[in-house]
Design an enzyme around this catalytic site. Structure first.
Site, PDB file in Angstrom:
ATOM      1  N   GLU A 103      11.285   0.738   9.748  1.00  0.00           N
ATOM      2  CA  GLU A 103      12.117   1.993   9.011  1.00  0.00           C
ATOM      3  C   GLU A 103      11.902   3.511   9.412  1.00  0.00           C
ATOM      4  O   GLU A 103      10.338   3.466   8.649  1.00  0.00           O
ATOM      5  CB  GLU A 103      12.683   1.900   7.573  1.00  0.00           C
ATOM      6  CG  GLU A 103      13.167   0.762   7.048  1.00  0.00           C
ATOM      7  CD  GLU A 103      14.995   0.873   7.312  1.00  0.00           C
ATOM      8  OE1 GLU A 103      15.282   1.461   7.869  1.00  0.00           O
ATOM      9  OE2 GLU A 103      15.465  -0.384   6.942  1.00  0.00           O
ATOM     10  N   GLU A 121      12.027  15.508  14.808  1.00  0.00           N
ATOM     11  CA  GLU A 121      12.443  15.728  13.845  1.00  0.00           C
ATOM     12  C   GLU A 121      11.819  16.597  12.417  1.00  0.00           C
ATOM     13  O   GLU A 121      10.281  16.399  12.320  1.00  0.00           O
ATOM     14  CB  GLU A 121      11.759  13.934  12.780  1.00  0.00           C
ATOM     15  CG  GLU A 121      12.246  13.813  11.689  1.00  0.00           C
ATOM     16  CD  GLU A 121      12.058  12.509  10.921  1.00  0.00           C
ATOM     17  OE1 GLU A 121      10.608  12.662  11.129  1.00  0.00           O
ATOM     18  OE2 GLU A 121      12.415  11.565  10.428  1.00  0.00           O
ATOM     19  N   LYS A 143       0.837  -1.450   0.314  1.00  0.00           N
ATOM     20  CA  LYS A 143       0.311   0.194  -0.199  1.00  0.00           C
ATOM     21  C   LYS A 143       0.880   1.530   0.146  1.00  0.00           C
ATOM     22  O   LYS A 143       1.218   1.342   0.992  1.00  0.00           O
ATOM     23  CB  LYS A 143      -1.131   0.423   1.050  1.00  0.00           C
ATOM     24  CG  LYS A 143      -2.009   0.893   0.948  1.00  0.00           C
ATOM     25  CD  LYS A 143      -2.188   1.520   1.895  1.00  0.00           C
ATOM     26  CE  LYS A 143      -1.474   2.434   3.569  1.00  0.00           C
ATOM     27  NZ  LYS A 143      -1.640   3.856   2.317  1.00  0.00           N
ATOM     28  N   CYS A 199      14.599  10.477   5.380  1.00  0.00           N
ATOM     29  CA  CYS A 199      14.278   9.508   6.946  1.00  0.00           C
ATOM     30  C   CYS A 199      16.060  10.011   7.080  1.00  0.00           C
ATOM     31  O   CYS A 199      15.981  10.497   8.461  1.00  0.00           O
ATOM     32  CB  CYS A 199      14.081   8.258   6.500  1.00  0.00           C
ATOM     33  SG  CYS A 199      14.920   6.808   5.426  1.00  0.00           S
TER      34      CYS A 199
HETATM   35  P1  NAD Z   1       3.034   7.805   8.014  1.00  0.00           P
HETATM   36  O1  NAD Z   1       3.133   6.694   8.581  1.00  0.00           O
HETATM   37  O2  NAD Z   1       2.243   9.188   8.546  1.00  0.00           O
HETATM   38  O3  NAD Z   1       2.510   7.099   6.919  1.00  0.00           O
HETATM   39  C1  NAD Z   1       2.993   5.843   6.361  1.00  0.00           C
HETATM   40  C2  NAD Z   1       2.493   4.984   5.785  1.00  0.00           C
HETATM   41  O4  NAD Z   1       1.176   3.905   6.950  1.00  0.00           O
HETATM   42  C3  NAD Z   1       0.971   5.527   4.945  1.00  0.00           C
HETATM   43  O5  NAD Z   1       1.506   4.462   3.608  1.00  0.00           O
HETATM   44  C4  NAD Z   1       0.062   5.539   6.063  1.00  0.00           C
HETATM   45  O6  NAD Z   1      -1.181   5.630   5.084  1.00  0.00           O
HETATM   46  C5  NAD Z   1      -0.072   4.078   6.132  1.00  0.00           C
HETATM   47  N1  NAD Z   1      -0.757   4.414   7.665  1.00  0.00           N
HETATM   48  C6  NAD Z   1      -1.431   4.951   8.263  1.00  0.00           C
HETATM   49  N2  NAD Z   1      -1.789   4.485   9.710  1.00  0.00           N
HETATM   50  C7  NAD Z   1      -1.628   3.140   9.649  1.00  0.00           C
HETATM   51  C8  NAD Z   1      -2.201   1.959  10.171  1.00  0.00           C
HETATM   52  N3  NAD Z   1      -2.890   1.922  11.145  1.00  0.00           N
HETATM   53  N4  NAD Z   1      -1.720   1.014   9.890  1.00  0.00           N
HETATM   54  C9  NAD Z   1      -0.868   0.777   8.474  1.00  0.00           C
HETATM   55  N5  NAD Z   1      -0.314   1.261   7.645  1.00  0.00           N
HETATM   56  C10 NAD Z   1      -1.359   2.890   7.877  1.00  0.00           C
HETATM   57  O7  NAD Z   1       4.736   7.788   8.162  1.00  0.00           O
HETATM   58  P2  NAD Z   1       4.195   9.551   6.751  1.00  0.00           P
HETATM   59  O8  NAD Z   1       4.156  10.813   7.238  1.00  0.00           O
HETATM   60  O9  NAD Z   1       4.048   8.544   5.053  1.00  0.00           O
HETATM   61  O10 NAD Z   1       6.326   9.410   6.078  1.00  0.00           O
HETATM   62  C11 NAD Z   1       7.624  10.464   7.057  1.00  0.00           C
HETATM   63  C12 NAD Z   1       7.797   9.553   8.369  1.00  0.00           C
HETATM   64  O11 NAD Z   1       8.715   8.203   7.422  1.00  0.00           O
HETATM   65  C13 NAD Z   1       9.164  10.368   8.072  1.00  0.00           C
HETATM   66  O12 NAD Z   1       9.232  10.396   9.963  1.00  0.00           O
HETATM   67  C14 NAD Z   1      10.530   9.659   8.242  1.00  0.00           C
HETATM   68  O13 NAD Z   1      11.386  10.122   9.125  1.00  0.00           O
HETATM   69  C15 NAD Z   1      10.252   8.329   8.234  1.00  0.00           C
HETATM   70  N6  NAD Z   1      10.763   8.391   7.212  1.00  0.00           N
HETATM   71  C16 NAD Z   1      11.690   6.446   7.191  1.00  0.00           C
HETATM   72  C17 NAD Z   1      12.366   5.787   6.755  1.00  0.00           C
HETATM   73  C18 NAD Z   1      13.225   5.086   6.473  1.00  0.00           C
HETATM   74  O14 NAD Z   1      14.034   4.460   5.670  1.00  0.00           O
HETATM   75  N7  NAD Z   1      13.891   5.363   8.029  1.00  0.00           N
HETATM   76  C19 NAD Z   1      12.321   6.631   5.036  1.00  0.00           C
HETATM   77  C20 NAD Z   1      11.380   7.633   4.593  1.00  0.00           C
HETATM   78  C21 NAD Z   1      10.387   7.585   6.073  1.00  0.00           C
END
Ligand code: NAD
Length: 476
Positions: A249, A380, A176, A283
């Site tokens: 991640e 962050e 997804k 990230c």
């Molecule tokens: P987010 O957690 O808001 O969303 C990520 C995904 O999770 C989306 O697809 C969202 O629809 C889904 N989601 C939301 N609620 C859910 C649930 N209850 N169950 C399952 N899926 C659900 O994160 P974001 O705003 O998209 O991304 C930003 C964050 O991601 C930042 O903190 C960043 O540092 C981190 N990030 C980490 C890495 C890494 O490799 N460590 C890479 C990129 C981003």
């Protein structure tokens, strides 16, 4: 307006309900995305389940060859996919390859590289023990079906990181994408399905609720999640309920430390891109820079010159180097953190006020005068803002780097790489770069320490992470 479809069992699947995808540079709707129903999520998992045994049973060479075809499909469609990344995520088209501005073409080039490399890796049988009485072999087996959830900052590349090692090892996948950047990923998966058997890679789309249906499906064998710590905890809870493993991640707050022998001018470009790659929405971007008093003014000046020279605008236009922030939620977070920096004693060196619409543009912003404990340092920002913090001795900088409960990446900058390596070894982070920041590579394991998550991706370790060991123990 066109509706872009999911791929389930090799077929295009829509939904009664859709939402608009928005171009963050213009605020305009650019396409409709289906909101998958609970039944469709179950159908996607069933398709992946049904396809998995035959996929895993294929000779390894065949799977490898199909994966090289996936890389060819990405290459053939790279212009189309890069345009989707720019229109939907915001990063400018930019150039191709590792030495170019890391824009959308770079992202698609990365998808190709991160497909070819796992395709070329093997997990041979290891002999754990052997004597005259017994031989114990460790074989690597696919888990089965992997459920993957991706974020919006590198929508195609992160999807590829989740999909490719999984299928290389004989798993099948339901992924997804983020609701902010779905179309590019749906299109990528549609295209690679041209060469993969039906059901090997499936998509569902929608927001958190759809994600929660996916991750709690008891027929999944492993989860891969990249996104925020808050959601990561929910995904880990879902994995725990079904007793399956999860790779997390999560976010970071990477410290970059300049040592007193560093040359600010020579290092400025590396530091700049380490912090501002993808408008800081990465990230493992440098999110707080620690500089000794002796180098402070020269470093601030060198970074200011670079920040002010980078053209910002709609990434579809030639010459654009910086795009918008990807969405309103993130934009508001950046505005809030900069405003609080002002009240906490920070000085805005450049930027510091919204650029005005349309689009979520915010200028590259450098902030001096802050210290540990201020919000912009401790939280962050995930945006185009860098706090530059003065330190007196290196011990103090190391303590600062380690004081937060995150540890994805970090970097140490010095003319003496041995001295830098000694400091690097004391930093609590999954990766510590020396004289570079965020320079990931498809052969090198990548993952977080502390609250930044667990499990690794990339390279042989990343491939092992989508398999379970099976021991075959033979009595002689
Ligand atoms: P987010 O957690 O808001 O969303 C990520 C995904 O999770 C989306 O697809 C969202 O629809 C889904 N989601 C939301 N609620 C859910 C649930 N209850 N169950 C399952 N899926 C659900 O994160 P974001 O705003 O998209 O991304 C930003 C964050 O991601 C930042 O903190 C960043 O540092 C981190 N990030 C980490 C890495 C890494 O490799 N460590 C890479 C990129 C981003």
């Amino acid at each position: 307006m066109q509706t872009y479809l999911n791929t389930i069992n090799g077929k295009a699947v829509g939904s009664d309900k859709t939402f608009q995808s928005i171009n963050p540079a213009t605020g305009e709707a650019i396409g409709l995305v289906p909101i998958s129903s609970k039944e469709q999520v179950a159908e996607a998992v069933a398709a992946a389940r049904a396809a998995q045994p035959a996929w895993a049973a294929r000779p390894d060479g065949e799977r490898k060859a199909l994966m090289m075809k996936v890389a060819e499909v990405i290459n053939k469609n790279s212009a189309y996919l890069a345009e989707w990344v720019t229109r939907e995520q915001g990063k400018p088209l930019g150039g191709v390859g590792p030495d170019q501005v890391p824009g959308a073409r770079f992202e698609v080039w990365g998808c190709e590289a991160w497909t070819q490399v796992p395709a070329s890796l093997d997990l041979p049988v290891e002999v754990a023990f052997e004597d005259e009485t017994r031989r114990d072999e460790v074989h690597r087996k696919p888990f089965g079906v992997i459920g993957a959830i991706a974020p919006w900052n590198w929508p195609l590349l992160i999807a590829i990181w989740q999909i490719i090692p999984s299928i290389r090892a004989g798993n099948t996948v339901v992924i997804k994408p983020s609701e902010y950047t779905s179309i590019g990923t749906l299109e990528l998966v549609r295209l690679i399905n041209e060469v993969l058997p039906a059901g090997v890679v499936n998509t569902v789309s929608g927001a958190g609720e759809v994600g929660s249906w996916l991750v709690s499906d008891p027929r999944l064998d492993k989860l891969m999640f990249t996104g925020s710590a808050r959601t990561g905890v929910k995904v880990a809870e879902a994995a725990a309920k079904n007793v399956i493993p999860v790779t997390l991640e999560l976010g970071g707050n990477d410290a970059a430390i300049m040592l007193p022998d560093a040359d600010p001018k020579a290092m400025a470009m590396g530091l700049f891109w380490g912090a501002f790659i993808n408008m800081g929405q990465t990230c493992a971007a440098a999110k707080r820079l620690y500089v000794p008093e002796s180098l402070y003014d020269a470093t601030v000046q060198a970074l200011k010159e670079l920040a002010q020279a980078m053209p910002m605008g709609d990434g579809m236009k030639d010459g654009t180097v910086m795009g918008p922030i990807q969405n309103k939620m993130q934009y508001d977070k950046v505005v809030d953190l900069v405003e609080s920096a002002k009240t906490e004693g920070g000085t805005i060196v450049c930027g510091g006020a919204p650029a005005g619409g349309p689009g979520y543009f915010y200028p590259l912003t450098l902030v001096t005068g802050l210290k540990d404990g201020n919000r912009l340092v401790d939280e962050e920002q995930f945006g185009p803002v860098l706090p530059i913090i003065k330190y007196r001795d290196v011990e103090e900088a190391i303590a600062s780097a380690n004081r937060l409960n995150v540890g994805l990446g970090a970097s140490v900058w010095s003319a003496d790489t041995a001295k830098a390596a000694a400091v690097a070894g004391r930093i609590q982070a999954g990766t510590v770069w020396i004289n570079q920041h965020g320079m990931i590579h498809p052969m090198v394991p990548f993952g977080g320490a502390k609250g930044s998550g667990y499990g690794v991706e990339f390279g042989v370790d990343g491939l092992k992470a989508v398999t379970r060991p099976q021991v075959i123990s033979i009595k002689k």
